[in-house]
Design a protein around this motif. Sequence first.
Motif, mmCIF file in Angstrom:
data_model
loop_
_atom_site.group_PDB
_atom_site.id
_atom_site.type_symbol
_atom_site.label_atom_id
_atom_site.label_comp_id
_atom_site.label_asym_id
_atom_site.label_seq_id
_atom_site.Cartn_x
_atom_site.Cartn_y
_atom_site.Cartn_z
ATOM 1 N N THR A 30 0.853 -1.176 0.000
ATOM 2 C CA THR A 30 0.000 0.000 0.000
ATOM 3 C C THR A 30 0.893 1.231 0.000
ATOM 4 O O THR A 30 1.723 1.412 0.878
ATOM 5 N N ARG A 31 0.727 2.083 -1.023
ATOM 6 C CA ARG A 31 1.596 3.243 -1.188
ATOM 7 C C ARG A 31 0.882 4.566 -0.970
ATOM 8 O O ARG A 31 1.518 5.556 -0.668
ATOM 9 N N GLY A 32 -0.417 4.632 -1.189
ATOM 10 C CA GLY A 32 -1.119 5.890 -1.041
ATOM 11 C C GLY A 32 -2.434 5.697 -0.326
ATOM 12 O O GLY A 32 -3.061 4.640 -0.411
ATOM 13 N N LEU A 33 -2.873 6.736 0.401
ATOM 14 C CA LEU A 33 -4.119 6.659 1.150
ATOM 15 C C LEU A 33 -4.707 8.068 1.232
ATOM 16 O O LEU A 33 -4.002 9.028 1.542
ATOM 17 N N THR A 34 -6.005 8.179 0.931
ATOM 18 C CA THR A 34 -6.676 9.463 1.068
ATOM 19 C C THR A 34 -8.159 9.231 1.320
ATOM 20 O O THR A 34 -8.665 8.123 1.094
ATOM 21 N N HIS A 35 -8.844 10.261 1.785
ATOM 22 C CA HIS A 35 -10.252 10.154 2.147
ATOM 23 C C HIS A 35 -11.031 11.216 1.390
ATOM 24 O O HIS A 35 -10.603 12.371 1.311
ATOM 25 N N ASP A 36 -12.179 10.840 0.817
ATOM 26 C CA ASP A 36 -12.949 11.791 0.011
ATOM 27 C C ASP A 36 -14.096 12.443 0.784
ATOM 28 O O ASP A 36 -14.940 13.126 0.207
ATOM 29 N N GLY A 37 -14.124 12.233 2.099
ATOM 30 C CA GLY A 37 -15.205 12.756 2.917
ATOM 31 C C GLY A 37 -16.229 11.702 3.275
ATOM 32 O O GLY A 37 -16.988 11.861 4.227
ATOM 33 N N VAL A 38 -16.237 10.610 2.502
ATOM 34 C CA VAL A 38 -17.156 9.496 2.759
ATOM 35 C C VAL A 38 -16.402 8.168 2.771
ATOM 36 O O VAL A 38 -16.500 7.386 3.705
ATOM 37 N N ASP A 39 -15.651 7.941 1.707
ATOM 38 C CA ASP A 39 -14.949 6.670 1.545
ATOM 39 C C ASP A 39 -13.432 6.865 1.515
ATOM 40 O O ASP A 39 -12.925 7.967 1.341
ATOM 41 N N LEU A 40 -12.741 5.761 1.677
ATOM 42 C CA LEU A 40 -11.288 5.739 1.693
ATOM 43 C C LEU A 40 -10.777 5.263 0.337
ATOM 44 O O LEU A 40 -11.358 4.371 -0.282
ATOM 45 N N TRP A 41 -9.685 5.864 -0.136
ATOM 46 C CA TRP A 41 -9.033 5.445 -1.373
ATOM 47 C C TRP A 41 -7.630 4.952 -1.035
ATOM 48 O O TRP A 41 -6.926 5.572 -0.246
ATOM 49 N N SER A 42 -7.241 3.846 -1.629
ATOM 50 C CA SER A 42 -5.928 3.264 -1.372
ATOM 51 C C SER A 42 -5.241 2.939 -2.695
ATOM 52 O O SER A 42 -5.879 2.479 -3.642
ATOM 53 N N ALA A 43 -3.949 3.200 -2.762
ATOM 54 C CA ALA A 43 -3.163 2.866 -3.955
ATOM 55 C C ALA A 43 -2.116 1.830 -3.588
ATOM 56 O O ALA A 43 -1.391 1.991 -2.596
ATOM 57 N N SER A 44 -2.056 0.768 -4.363
ATOM 58 C CA SER A 44 -1.045 -0.265 -4.160
ATOM 59 C C SER A 44 0.037 -0.148 -5.232
ATOM 60 O O SER A 44 -0.196 0.380 -6.320
ATOM 61 N N TRP A 45 1.198 -0.653 -4.900
ATOM 62 C CA TRP A 45 2.372 -0.514 -5.767
ATOM 63 C C TRP A 45 2.329 -1.539 -6.908
ATOM 64 O O TRP A 45 3.148 -2.423 -7.004
ATOM 65 N N TYR A 46 1.307 -1.391 -7.748
ATOM 66 C CA TYR A 46 1.156 -2.241 -8.931
ATOM 67 C C TYR A 46 1.275 -1.389 -10.183
ATOM 68 O O TYR A 46 0.915 -0.208 -10.182
ATOM 69 N N LYS A 47 1.746 -2.003 -11.247
ATOM 70 C CA LYS A 47 1.779 -1.339 -12.541
ATOM 71 C C LYS A 47 0.593 -1.816 -13.369
ATOM 72 O O LYS A 47 0.144 -2.955 -13.233
ATOM 73 N N PRO A 48 0.033 -0.951 -14.231
ATOM 74 C CA PRO A 48 -1.030 -1.387 -15.139
ATOM 75 C C PRO A 48 -0.517 -2.555 -15.993
ATOM 76 O O PRO A 48 0.687 -2.619 -16.279
ATOM 77 N N PRO A 49 -1.372 -3.516 -16.392
ATOM 78 C CA PRO A 49 -2.832 -3.466 -16.317
ATOM 79 C C PRO A 49 -3.436 -4.042 -15.031
ATOM 80 O O PRO A 49 -4.640 -4.271 -14.971
ATOM 81 N N THR A 50 -2.617 -4.256 -14.005
ATOM 82 C CA THR A 50 -3.152 -4.749 -12.733
ATOM 83 C C THR A 50 -3.845 -3.606 -11.991
ATOM 84 O O THR A 50 -3.286 -2.512 -11.886
ATOM 85 N N PRO A 51 -5.063 -3.826 -11.476
ATOM 86 C CA PRO A 51 -5.728 -2.774 -10.691
ATOM 87 C C PRO A 51 -4.861 -2.377 -9.492
ATOM 88 O O PRO A 51 -4.351 -3.234 -8.776
ATOM 89 N N SER A 52 -4.697 -1.082 -9.296
ATOM 90 C CA SER A 52 -3.839 -0.624 -8.205
ATOM 91 C C SER A 52 -4.520 0.390 -7.296
ATOM 92 O O SER A 52 -3.977 0.751 -6.258
ATOM 93 N N ILE A 53 -5.707 0.855 -7.669
ATOM 94 C CA ILE A 53 -6.391 1.869 -6.890
ATOM 95 C C ILE A 53 -7.737 1.315 -6.428
ATOM 96 O O ILE A 53 -8.523 0.808 -7.236
ATOM 97 N N PHE A 54 -7.993 1.427 -5.136
ATOM 98 C CA PHE A 54 -9.163 0.787 -4.549
ATOM 99 C C PHE A 54 -9.991 1.794 -3.743
ATOM 100 O O PHE A 54 -9.450 2.600 -2.993
#
Length: 226
Positions: A3-27
């Motif tokens: 897990t490399r990135g984390l942020t909050h949009d006011g309701v839900d959490l967003w997380s970025a994993s250290w993957y390169k496309p075409p693997t999903p990396s943002i959740f």
Amino acid sequence: GKTRGLTHDGVDLWSASWYKPPTPSIFKINTATGAVMNSFVAPFTGAASDGMAWSGLLWVGEEANRIHLIDPLAWVTKAVINVPSAGSYNPRDIGYDTRSGTLWAGYQSAGIVRQHNTTTGAAMAEFKSPYGSFQQGVTWDGNFLWITGGSSNQTISQVDVTPPFMVLKSPLKAGNRIQFELTDATGQTGNLFIVGWSGSGTRGFKVGGKTIPLTYDNFTTGGLAL
């Protein structure tokens, strides 16, 4: 992936994993249940996803020295900025400065934190990280910057990035007029420029042995006339 990135949009959490496309990396994650609500493939191909920030839209750092602004609803890229390439794993993490509308980015190997223009990517300011080459997380709380270190350093630092209390807004113009703004000087040390004026606003100051008369216009915000 890490897990490399984390942020909050006011309701839900967003997380970025250290993957390169075409693997999903943002959740997108439900903060109540921890369940993954959706997963996305990063809209770039050069390198893995890194830090994230939220400004009403989603900012995602790419390890190839770019930061992408993404519309999370349509999942389309709105803008891309290139950042200086000094150091590796750039930008390691980012934080959106709601006060100035800029981005703060931490650079791991270079051991610095930079403030970037969100249109050009240009570095507007920078300071050395107290964590050196192990600079990791970056986030903004509305008033202060928070940064973290890696390796065996288990501390979180609160950083006051408030500018000096007097900031020049324009150079000398016709009539020798200067405009400036006054800002909070909390924690500010060094390089402070202090101008004093009397109640009548006519007290001058000496420059090179000469006295410069000073007039303050109370009705013009930040207006000083020499």
